[in-house]
Design an enzyme around this catalytic site. Structure first.
Site, PDB file in Angstrom:
ATOM      1  N   GLU A 188       0.797  -0.954  -0.249  1.00  0.00           N
ATOM      2  CA  GLU A 188      -0.001   0.086   0.088  1.00  0.00           C
ATOM      3  C   GLU A 188       0.775   1.329  -0.041  1.00  0.00           C
ATOM      4  O   GLU A 188       0.397   2.354  -0.660  1.00  0.00           O
ATOM      5  CB  GLU A 188      -0.848  -0.150   0.487  1.00  0.00           C
ATOM      6  CG  GLU A 188      -2.147  -0.598   0.938  1.00  0.00           C
ATOM      7  CD  GLU A 188      -2.237  -2.532   1.073  1.00  0.00           C
ATOM      8  OE1 GLU A 188      -0.624  -2.049   2.398  1.00  0.00           O
ATOM      9  OE2 GLU A 188      -2.461  -3.302   0.802  1.00  0.00           O
ATOM     10  N   HIS A 239      -9.905  -5.340  10.875  1.00  0.00           N
ATOM     11  CA  HIS A 239     -10.587  -5.326   9.424  1.00  0.00           C
ATOM     12  C   HIS A 239     -12.173  -4.564   9.453  1.00  0.00           C
ATOM     13  O   HIS A 239     -12.724  -5.252   8.682  1.00  0.00           O
ATOM     14  CB  HIS A 239     -10.489  -6.729   8.610  1.00  0.00           C
ATOM     15  CG  HIS A 239      -9.453  -7.898   7.998  1.00  0.00           C
ATOM     16  ND1 HIS A 239      -8.492  -7.695   8.505  1.00  0.00           N
ATOM     17  CD2 HIS A 239      -9.443  -7.799   6.842  1.00  0.00           C
ATOM     18  CE1 HIS A 239      -7.565  -7.787   7.834  1.00  0.00           C
ATOM     19  NE2 HIS A 239      -8.136  -7.665   6.767  1.00  0.00           N
TER      20      HIS A 239
HETATM   21  C1  LIG Z   1      -1.978  -4.652   4.017  1.00  0.00           C
HETATM   22  C2  LIG Z   1      -2.684  -5.742   3.816  1.00  0.00           C
HETATM   23  N1  LIG Z   1      -2.860  -5.380   2.190  1.00  0.00           N
HETATM   24  C3  LIG Z   1      -4.777  -6.650   2.179  1.00  0.00           C
HETATM   25  C4  LIG Z   1      -5.263  -7.241   2.103  1.00  0.00           C
HETATM   26  C5  LIG Z   1      -5.592  -7.904   2.126  1.00  0.00           C
HETATM   27  N2  LIG Z   1      -5.253  -9.614   1.495  1.00  0.00           N
HETATM   28  C6  LIG Z   1      -5.733 -10.448   2.531  1.00  0.00           C
HETATM   29  S1  LIG Z   1      -4.788 -11.689   2.249  1.00  0.00           S
HETATM   30  C7  LIG Z   1      -4.483 -11.514   0.420  1.00  0.00           C
HETATM   31  C8  LIG Z   1      -3.082 -12.531  -0.634  1.00  0.00           C
HETATM   32  C9  LIG Z   1      -1.679 -12.600   0.132  1.00  0.00           C
HETATM   33  O1  LIG Z   1      -1.343 -13.597  -0.482  1.00  0.00           O
HETATM   34  P1  LIG Z   1      -0.610 -14.701   0.052  1.00  0.00           P
HETATM   35  O2  LIG Z   1       0.900 -13.562   0.518  1.00  0.00           O
HETATM   36  O3  LIG Z   1      -0.266 -14.892  -1.386  1.00  0.00           O
HETATM   37  O4  LIG Z   1      -0.839 -15.397   0.995  1.00  0.00           O
HETATM   38  P2  LIG Z   1      -1.749 -16.891   0.636  1.00  0.00           P
HETATM   39  O5  LIG Z   1      -3.317 -15.861   1.200  1.00  0.00           O
HETATM   40  O6  LIG Z   1      -2.270 -16.969  -0.726  1.00  0.00           O
HETATM   41  O7  LIG Z   1      -2.082 -17.988   1.586  1.00  0.00           O
HETATM   42  C10 LIG Z   1      -4.582  -9.895   0.667  1.00  0.00           C
HETATM   43  C11 LIG Z   1      -4.746  -9.114  -0.781  1.00  0.00           C
HETATM   44  C12 LIG Z   1      -4.329  -7.415   3.579  1.00  0.00           C
HETATM   45  N3  LIG Z   1      -4.654  -8.278   4.354  1.00  0.00           N
HETATM   46  N4  LIG Z   1      -3.570  -7.077   4.514  1.00  0.00           N
END
Ligand SMILES: Cc1ncc(C[n+]2csc(CCOP(=O)(O)OP(=O)(O)O)c2C)c(N)n1
Ligand SMILES: [Mg+2]
Lengths: 377, 347
Positions: free
Chosen positions: B85, B153
């Site tokens: 972000e 959240h």
């Molecule tokens: C700072 C932030 N930005 C956006 C989100 C929304 N979000 C939650 S999980 C996610 C994807 C994360 O992907 P990854 O790190 O590959 O983990 P996975 O879910 O694939 O295990 C996002 C964008 C968040 N929780 N925190």
């Protein structure tokens, strides 16, 4: 200064589909996981199976409870990735520490949390692992220093580095294992945490679950490099990529990491190649990947592959697994019953836990003093 | 492109004339579709408008606002960003300085905290710090809301941004405002925090048929009344309308004001209403302490002290981090009953 070098101990999940079967057929193969197959007791080998199966079925039952409306909010299932948590946690001792991201059900169960309180937490009940306060994304298991799941992507990486600092400072013979996704490696906090862990040689294992997607975006659009382990090299950190669909290979790699850290060599970066069989959360329309791809990964299920491996190695026969499966089903039936029967948190406790120290009532209740509104029931 | 409020208003008048000439009609759309229309109209008109955000492409955006846009405009103009972000907003600030018109989507306002340095220390300062010689006119779209999403959240931070000179902050409650404000934000020359709400994307409302913009200023009286003034914004304004309906049946006449724009705040409209009703209740979804409601109350008593016949009522959320358990969450977020209770306390 080129100690750091990312090694690959097994084919990535992406290209290793046929690898395991080849190895299992031949006992002379000395690929990853085979040492563990010989070194671990039969009971330990079976326990790894039991944990993976427990996680798989726990997640399937959770999805079902979500559909019944018993579980709300986000629900990030771990189906398909079970071998990562189970193999990694097997390498930890009770003195070691753990922090994870929000996809944490598998870790809570693998490190020994009772499925009853875990399910109760998903139901938002007072008997849950955080008394219904945290929910699915913030499970914890204090006895084993599982400091919880965290829901801000990459927010917990500096925290893991900090736990590593405390362990080093107090000269403890322990490591902190930190779990996160491939998507987290693109965040600033990731780089800050790795750099500090490296300059201070802290006992932190950074375990990246590379499931190829961050929510609905494939890594090639958001990561400059396809291998997350190469990012650790920028910090001169020991790094390794491992097949996260192979529980024994995963265990061996995690053991190497623990030994490295405990010998005072500093942090260790593990990249586990894996794949989630379900959507990112229950709300995921899965418009970003095609069904064939999902089917291809599903055909190499870490649980059935491990079962076949143990049968071929003569560790146990089908009947043994059927018995384990039955026991797991009963355990989960009991967990759901427990969650269902448990009470929701009492509304009178709504101000509990905001502060660790009691403070004056008038300040604590600022904005909702007794004579104006009070807690709304 | 309009650069002053006067120009914006002129454009709006022209657009309104055009609209009424075209059909004079209104049509019903969802809040989500109103946003989609605003974005596509601006993208179609101005090739420098581009979208940046997490999962806005193939995934379609976490609240499905940008679905199909990547197919339509290509990856050049609809960019899936890493989860970064701070970086995303910073990149947008730079791109805006250099002549682009970035619309950034931050999945939820909770994650905007990671970008707060770029928003507050950079975007909000650049025009002033450099003596007005250049601008950083980006638009940040983000969403407030909750729904058993837990402590990190479920937060409501519009007040934090409304605190900062140099930012414009809007939080529309209707499809009409959503579309008109978003277009004005894209056409304007200041950084704008455009705050949506996850629980109102499916709400429907009337918007003018033709193209129109709404200047980023001014509260709006949603319902006239004589006994009490209820002030809120975003989903809170919808809640206030519901409470007003119920109060009406009990013979209590409420005037409901939707603040819509949170910086600059339109205290005049509130004061005028209070001069008529002599009573004020402010409804917000955030914690009350140090919040926008506190600012509105303070500002109103400065100009309308003599008009007030009762202490100003305030409704907000209970001041605890949001628990996951649904029974506690329900207690914490203010509902219609709390608004009705607060209104009655002023009578
Ligand atoms: C700072 C932030 N930005 C956006 C989100 C929304 N979000 C939650 S999980 C996610 C994807 C994360 O992907 P990854 O790190 O590959 O983990 P996975 O879910 O694939 O295990 C996002 C964008 C968040 N929780 N925190
Ligand atoms: Mg991922």
């Amino acid at each position: 200064m080129s100690r750091a070098k990312a090694t690959t101990t097994n084919g990535a999940a992406a290209n290793g589909a046929s690898r395991r079967r080849g190895r299992s057929a031949s006992k002379t193969d000395n690929g990853p996981g085979v040492d563990a197959l010989h070194a671990l007791e039969k009971s330990e080998l079976l326990s790894l199976y039991r944990q993976m199966y427990l996680i798989r079925r726990f997640e399937e039952r959770s999805a079902e409870q979500y559909a019944y409306g018993k579980i709300g909010g986000f629900l990030h299932l771990y189906i398909g990735e079970e071998a990562v948590a189970v193999g990694a946690i097997k390498a930890l001792s009770p003195a070691d520490h753990l922090v994870t991201h929000y996809r944490d059900h598998g870790y809570a169960l693998a490190i020994g949390a009772d499925p009853g309180p875990v399910m109760a937490e998903l139901f938002g009940k007072e008997t849950g692992t955080t008394k219904g306060r945290g929910g699915s994304m913030h499970l914890t298991h204090v006895e084993r220093h599982f400091w919880g799941g965290y829901a801000i992507v990459a927010g917990h990486l500096p925290i893991a580095t900090g736990i590593g600092l405390a362990l080093q400072y107090q000269e403890q013979d322990a490591v902190c294992m930190c779990i996160f996704g491939d998507g987290a490696t693109n965040a600033g906090a990731f780089h800050e945490a790795l750099n500090m862990a490296a300059i201070w040689k802290l006992p932190v294992i950074f375990l990246c679950e590379n499931n190829l997607y961050a929510m609905g975006t494939a890594h090639q659009y958001i990561s400059a490099v396809p291998s997350m382990a190469t990012k650790a090299l920028a910090y001169d950190m020991k790094a390794e990529t491992v097949d996260g669909q192979d529980v024994l290979a995963m265990y061996e790699a995690a053991r190497r990491a623990v030994e490295w850290c405990k010998a005072g060599n500093g942090p260790y970066f593990l990249e586990a190649m894996t794949y989630r069989f379900r959507g990112h959360s229950m709300a995921d329309p899965e418009t970003y990947r095609d069904k064939d791809e999902v089917e291809q990964y599903r055909s190499r299920d870490p649980i059935t592959a491990y079962q076949e491996q143990l049968i071929e190695a003569g560790v146990a026969d089908k009947a043994v697994f059927e018995q384990i499966d039955r026991e797991v089903e009963e355990q989960l039936e009991a967990a759901i019953f427990f969650a269902d029967a448990s009470p929701f948190p009492d509304p009178s406790t709504i101000y509990d836990y905001v502060y660790a120290e009691p403070i004056w009532e008038t300040i604590a209740r600022n904005g909702a003093s007794e004579d104006s509104e009070g807690p709304r029931g | 492109m309009a650069s002053t409020l006067a120009e914006l208003e002129e454009m709006q008048r022209e657009a309104a004339k055009g609209a009424s000439r075209a059909s004079g009609g209104m049509r019903e759309v969802t809040y989500r579709d109103a946003l989609r229309e605003a974005i596509t109209e601006e993208m179609d008109k101005n090739p420098n408008v581009l979208l940046l955000g997490e999962d806005i492409g193939a995934y379609g955006g976490s609240y499905v606002v940008t679905r199909g846009f990547q197919e339509k405009y290509g990856r050049k103009r609809v960019i899936d960003t890493p989860i970064a972000e701070l970086g995303i907003v910073g990149v947008a600030v730079g791109a805006a300085m250099a002549g682009l018109k970035p619309i950034v989507e931050l999945m939820t306002i909770n994650f905007s905290l990671l970008a707060i340095d770029q928003i507050v220390n950079h975007a909000a300062k650049i025009h002033y710090m450099f003596g007005g010689q250049f601008t950083a006119p980006l638009v940040i779209r983000t969403a407030s809301g909750w729904g058993q999403l837990g402590a990190t959240h479920s937060q409501t931070f519009e007040g934090w941004y409304a605190h900062v000179p140099g930012l414009r902050v809007v939080m529309p409650s209707t499809p009409r405002d959503a579309k008109g404000f978003l277009k004005a934000a894209v056409q304007g020359n200041d950084p704008v925090m455009f705050i949506e709400h996850s629980l109102i994307y499916r709400n429907r409302g009337l918007i003018p048929d033709g193209e129109y913009i709404l200047p980023l200023e001014g509260a709006e009286v949603r319902k006239e009344g004589s006994d009490v003034t209820i002030v809120s914004w975003s989903r809170g304004a919808i809640l206030a309308m519901g409470a007003a309906d119920e109060l009406e049946r009990e013979g209590i006449s409420s005037e409901v004001i939707d603040m819509r724009v949170l910086r600059p705040l339109d205290i005049d409209t509130v004061a005028k209403s209070v001069a008529k009703t002599n009573r004020l209740v402010i409804v917000e979804e955030s914690w009350r302490t140090m919040g926008l409601g506190a600012e509105i109350a303070a500002a109103v008593q400065e100009v309308a002290f003599d008009d007030l016949d009762a202490p100003i009522g305030r409704v907000g959320s209970i001041e605890v981090p949001m628990p996951y358990a649904r029974n506690l969450e329900r207690i914490i977020i203010p509902g219609k009953d709390e608004v009705i209770q607060a209104v009655k306390a002023t009578l």
